[in-house]
Structure formats: structure tokens, C-alpha cells
Scaffold this active site. Structure first.
Site, PDB file in Angstrom:
ATOM      1  N   ASP A  44      -7.924   2.173   1.947  1.00  0.00           N
ATOM      2  CA  ASP A  44      -7.453   1.669   0.659  1.00  0.00           C
ATOM      3  C   ASP A  44      -7.865   0.202   0.592  1.00  0.00           C
ATOM      4  OD1 ASP A  44      -6.026   0.444  -1.338  1.00  0.00           O
ATOM      5  OD2 ASP A  44      -4.101   1.360  -0.824  1.00  0.00           O
ATOM      6  N   GLN A  99      -6.656  -4.355  -1.905  1.00  0.00           N
ATOM      7  CA  GLN A  99      -6.363  -5.778  -1.685  1.00  0.00           C
ATOM      8  C   GLN A  99      -7.450  -6.485  -0.886  1.00  0.00           C
ATOM      9  OE1 GLN A  99      -4.325  -7.223  -3.377  1.00  0.00           O
ATOM     10  NE2 GLN A  99      -3.088  -5.503  -4.093  1.00  0.00           N
ATOM     11  N   LYS A 110      -8.237  -5.604 -10.053  1.00  0.00           N
ATOM     12  CA  LYS A 110      -7.847  -6.537  -8.992  1.00  0.00           C
ATOM     13  C   LYS A 110      -9.028  -7.376  -8.536  1.00  0.00           C
ATOM     14  CE  LYS A 110      -4.272  -3.417  -7.184  1.00  0.00           C
ATOM     15  NZ  LYS A 110      -2.985  -4.030  -7.497  1.00  0.00           N
ATOM     16  N   CYS A 163       5.978  -1.560  -4.300  1.00  0.00           N
ATOM     17  CA  CYS A 163       5.483  -0.187  -4.085  1.00  0.00           C
ATOM     18  C   CYS A 163       5.239   0.083  -2.602  1.00  0.00           C
ATOM     19  CB  CYS A 163       4.212   0.089  -4.873  1.00  0.00           C
ATOM     20  SG  CYS A 163       4.419  -0.079  -6.627  1.00  0.00           S
ATOM     21  N   HIS A 221       0.815   1.291   0.598  1.00  0.00           N
ATOM     22  CA  HIS A 221       1.301   1.306  -0.790  1.00  0.00           C
ATOM     23  C   HIS A 221       1.675   2.755  -1.131  1.00  0.00           C
ATOM     24  CE1 HIS A 221       0.805   1.094  -5.219  1.00  0.00           C
ATOM     25  NE2 HIS A 221       0.932  -0.209  -5.099  1.00  0.00           N
TER      26      HIS A 221
HETATM   27  N1  PMP Z   1      -3.116   0.091  -2.782  1.00  0.00           N
HETATM   28  C1  PMP Z   1      -2.741  -1.184  -2.640  1.00  0.00           C
HETATM   29  C2  PMP Z   1      -2.760  -1.807  -1.272  1.00  0.00           C
HETATM   30  C3  PMP Z   1      -2.350  -1.904  -3.762  1.00  0.00           C
HETATM   31  O1  PMP Z   1      -1.957  -3.179  -3.628  1.00  0.00           O
HETATM   32  C4  PMP Z   1      -2.367  -1.290  -5.035  1.00  0.00           C
HETATM   33  C5  PMP Z   1      -1.939  -2.022  -6.287  1.00  0.00           C
HETATM   34  N2  PMP Z   1      -0.798  -2.802  -6.150  1.00  0.00           N
HETATM   35  C6  PMP Z   1      -2.773   0.039  -5.124  1.00  0.00           C
HETATM   36  C7  PMP Z   1      -3.153   0.701  -3.969  1.00  0.00           C
HETATM   37  C8  PMP Z   1      -2.812   0.783  -6.406  1.00  0.00           C
HETATM   38  O2  PMP Z   1      -3.798   0.276  -7.258  1.00  0.00           O
HETATM   39  P1  PMP Z   1      -3.904   0.776  -8.766  1.00  0.00           P
HETATM   40  O3  PMP Z   1      -2.522   0.641  -9.342  1.00  0.00           O
HETATM   41  O4  PMP Z   1      -4.894  -0.149  -9.384  1.00  0.00           O
HETATM   42  O5  PMP Z   1      -4.347   2.186  -8.736  1.00  0.00           O
END
Ligand code: PMP
Length: 404
Positions: free
Chosen positions: A198, A201, A224, A362, A120
Site C-alpha cells: 500500500d 503514503q 495524495k 482509519c 489502514h
Molecule cells: N492506505 C493508506 C496508508 C492511507 O493513508 C490511505 C488514505 N488515508 C488509504 C490507504 C486509502 O486511500 P484512498 O482513500 O485514496 O483510497
């Protein structure tokens, strides 16, 4: 697991969109929130609100207790050896920025960081900012020919004596691939590098044990995992966190301040400058209790069945291509209808009451590697039902007949 009873805790799931019952399949972006979590937020505001860690008065002590209870519960939930290794942030993004900025201070020009092509943007851009500041080198693990899993042979070859950090997502937010992070962490450690995972997910969909993984850092977001927005977690190993300089300066993170010399607080407060979002932190504990009551194994099993069932049915739709076919996969389905723009597919599904995500998610470098500019993404959570999957597939058949 009684899904109908669970769904009653989520008022939003009774909404209609264009007079159709909402079918919410954008759980990767954020999960919906049960009533209990919102009740905790209300009770914090109406009954307990006072700034934390400061007052001797009862309200302040109550609010502090609730916040610190969450810290202990999070530590227990993820198998962290100590609650002092659990740092509250605003989300996964801030947790990764904290590590890139603070651990990054310990790196030198020419030190190397290994990322993967399926990260991401929040696990790419903070490292690029560090590259600009300190001249570190970024290397990237590609996909295998299956276009779904990471090429671990290349991963092994990317290491040099200068490799200091590996930063990899536990689960791809586009492909659903569950990466072999335990193995990747082990390889990183053999080369003397630290590993940041990270977990955005993974945390609401798989059992996570940072101790068993031997992760050096593990990041995730409350929103999430059925919790409130505005809170995230950075788990970090104590010896690393102690070595790292503070990320931000301010109240709460100091021991003593003078204009000549300031000393910093112990862990975890060294990394928590300013008033934390103690209201939402307290509510995160309610979300954890909710998930624990259902049971993460049970959640994972249900979501895997939804994934298998829906994937099978989608394969029967002529002209539909699925991106992400790893055998070890979370309940995320990215796809395109051949010849149709992902945006048009998503918009037509919305008219039928179905919320899916469209776009690059993203993850533009991954889109580039796949040779596309976006996908439609349906992602599942514990409250989704087989009947919703049927309605989703039927709606998609209709959309396909209109667009291709
Ligand atoms: N890493 C991953 C794999 C994600 O899916 C996301 C959110 N789509 C994020 C990081 C970022 O999370 P946040 O916007 O809650 O900081």
C-alpha cells in the site's frame, strides 16, 4: 527548491481560516492541488472531451492519447517494466479491493494472508471480506517494543506453507514509519507468497521503484500526490494480472461478447470496466510532471528537515507525547497532549488557522495496540515552510496552556 514560488501555484494556500492564514498540515489525508492540474482538467472539459478507446474521431483520439500518456508516465515514474502493468482505479482502496477480490479468487479455504497491525482499514477490510467468502486466514505482524516499527522476527515466524499473500503499507499513515518493504517482499518470495504494498503514503514523499522493490502489487492514489481526486493506480506484475480473473464486467474490458461466451480484453483493459475517469487521469500526468520538476529526492529532503525541526520543537512542549519514533520516518507527526482529548486539540488549532487531523485515522487496530482511541496528526508536504512549523508549535503551546 523555491517554496514561495511553488506555493503560488496553490491558490488554496492563500486562504484564511478565522482570519488567520491557513496552515495546511493534513497532507496525509490529501495534498492540495496546483493550478496546472486544474488547468488540465479545464482543458480536457473545454477542448478534448470525448469518450476514450472508442471513436475514430479526433477528439476521442486526443482524449485516449492523453489517458494513455499518463499510463506510460506512471509506469516510468514507478519503474514498472511495462505500462500494461499499470491499471487505473478510483484510488488505493479500489486497487486493494481489486487484488483481494480477483487474486482472492485463486485462494482456497485455509490459505493465509499476512497483514500488519499498522494497516489502514482499506488494507484490512477487503481481506476480511475475502475471509468471509473463501475462508482464508488472516495473521497480523505486531509492533516491536518501540511501538513504532514492525516486529520482523514475528513476521518471519508467521509464514507457513499455506501463506499466499503479504499485504503491508509502505509508510504508516499514523506513525510515519517507513517499513522495510524490500526486505519484507524478499522474505515473502522466499516462502512463495506474493506481496502487495500500500503505497498511499509513500508515492508523494519517497522515491518508489516497484521493479527494484520486486513488489507484486503496488497501490496508490492520485489525490495524495498533488493530483485530482477519483483516480488511483494498481501496479501488478504481468504474470499475476494475466492469471487473475476480471474484477468487474462491462464495456472496455471485453474482446467479444455473446450470451453464450465472452472473452476478455488484454491487459490493462481487462481490469478497467466502463468509462474510466479519463479527465482526471489526464490531469494526473500534470501532477506527475509537477512532482518530477521539483524532484522526489528534493521533496523528501525538504520534508525530512521539516520533520526533524518540528519534532525537536514539539519535544519541548510539556505534556506532549509523540506516537511514532522510528528512525526511518516520513513527515507525519502523531501526538497527544496529556489529559486533553485529540478532538479538542484539533478544534482549537483550527481556530488558529491550522488544519490537522484528529481521530483514529482509519487505523483502529493500531490505536488499540497503542492503547489510545485517537491522536492529533500533523503531516507535511513540499509546500510547507519552517515559518509554518514555528506558527504551528506556537499555536500548540497556546492550546497546551489552555487544555493541560
Ligand atoms: N492506505 C493508506 C496508508 C492511507 O493513508 C490511505 C488514505 N488515508 C488509504 C490507504 C486509502 O486511500 P484512498 O482513500 O485514496 O483510497
Amino acid at each position: 527548491m523555491n517554496i514561495e514560488a511553488l506555493r503560488r501555484d496553490f491558490p488554496i494556500l492563500s486562504r484564511t481560516i478565522y482570519n488567520k492564514p491557513l496552515i495546511y498540515l493534513d497532507n496525509t489525508a490529501t495534498t492540495e492541488t496546483p493550478r496546472q492540474v486544474v488547468d488540465t482538467i479545464q482543458s480536457m472539459y473545454f477542448t478534448h472531451k470525448a469518450n476514450v478507446h472508442r471513436g475514430v474521431h479526433t477528439l476521442s483520439q486526443e482524449a485516449t492519447d492523453m489517458m494513455e500518456t499518463t499510463r506510460r508516465q506512471v509506469a516510468a515514474y514507478i519503474g514498472a517494466p511495462s505500462h500494461e502493468e499499470v491499471i487505473f482505479t478510483r484510488g488505493t482502496t479500489e486497487a486493494i479491493n481489486l487484488v483481494a477480490a480477483s487474486y482472492g479468487e485463486l485462494l482456497r479455504e485455509g490459505d493465509e494472508i499476512i497483514l500488519t497491525v499498522m494497516e489502514h482499514h482499506s488494507n484490512i477490510v477487503p481481506w476480511q471480506l475475502l475471509r468471509t467468502r473463501r475462508g482464508v486466514v488472516i495473521k497480523v505482524v505486531p509492533l516491536r517494543a518501540d511501538r513504532s516499527t514492525l516486529n520482523l522476527d514475528v513476521y518471519r515466524e508467521l509464514f507457513t506453507p499455506r501463506t499466499r499473500v503479504v499485504a503491508v503499507t509502505h509508510v504508516s499513515n499514523v506513525l510515519g514509519t517507513i517499513n522495510p518493504v524490500a526486505e519484507m517482499i524478499h522474505i515473502a518470495h522466499q516462502h512463495g507468497a506474493v506481496a502487495l504494498i500500500d503505497g498511499a503514503q509513500a508515492i508523494a514523499h519517497l522515491p518508489v521503484d516497484v521493479g527494484a522493490l520486486d513488489a507484486d502489487f503496488y497501490a496508490f492514489s492520485s489525490h495524495k500526490m498533488y493530483g485530482p481526486c477519483g483516480v488511483g493506480i494498481l501496479y501488478g506484475k504481468r504474470e499475476l494480472l494475466e492469471e487473475m480473473p476480471p474484477y468487474q464486467g462491462g464495456g472496455e474490458m471485453i474482446q467479444s461478447v455473446s450470451f453464450e461466451h465472452t472473452t476478455f480484453a488484454e491487459l490493462p483493459f481487462k481490469f478497467e470496466a466502463g468509462t474510466p475517469d479519463f479527465v482526471d487521469i489526464a490531469a494526473l500526468n500534470t501532477a506527475l510532471a509537477f512532482m518530477s520538476e521539483v524532484g522526489i529526492e528534493e521533496i523528501a529532503r525538504h520534508e525530512e528537515e521539516l520533520l526533524r525541526y518540528t519534532t525537536e520543537r514539539l519535544r519541548a512542549i510539556h505534556g506532549l507525547e509523540i506516537y511514532g519514533t522510528a528512525p526511518n520516518k516520513s513527515a507525519i507527526i502523531s501526538f497527544l497532549l496529556r489529559g486533553a482529548h485529540h478532538y479538542d486539540t484539533g478544534m482549537l488549532l483550527d481556530k488558529l488557522g491550522i488544519a490537522v487531523r484528529t481521530g483514529h485515522h482509519c487505523a483502529q487496530p493500531l490505536m488499540h495496540a497503542l492503547g489510545i482511541d485517537g491522536t492529533v496528526r500533523a503531516s507535511f508536504a513540499l509546500y510547507n515552510t519552517f515559518s509554518e512549523c514555528d506558527q504551528f508549535v506556537a499555536a500548540l503551546e497556546r492550546v497546551a496552556s489552555m487544555l493541560i
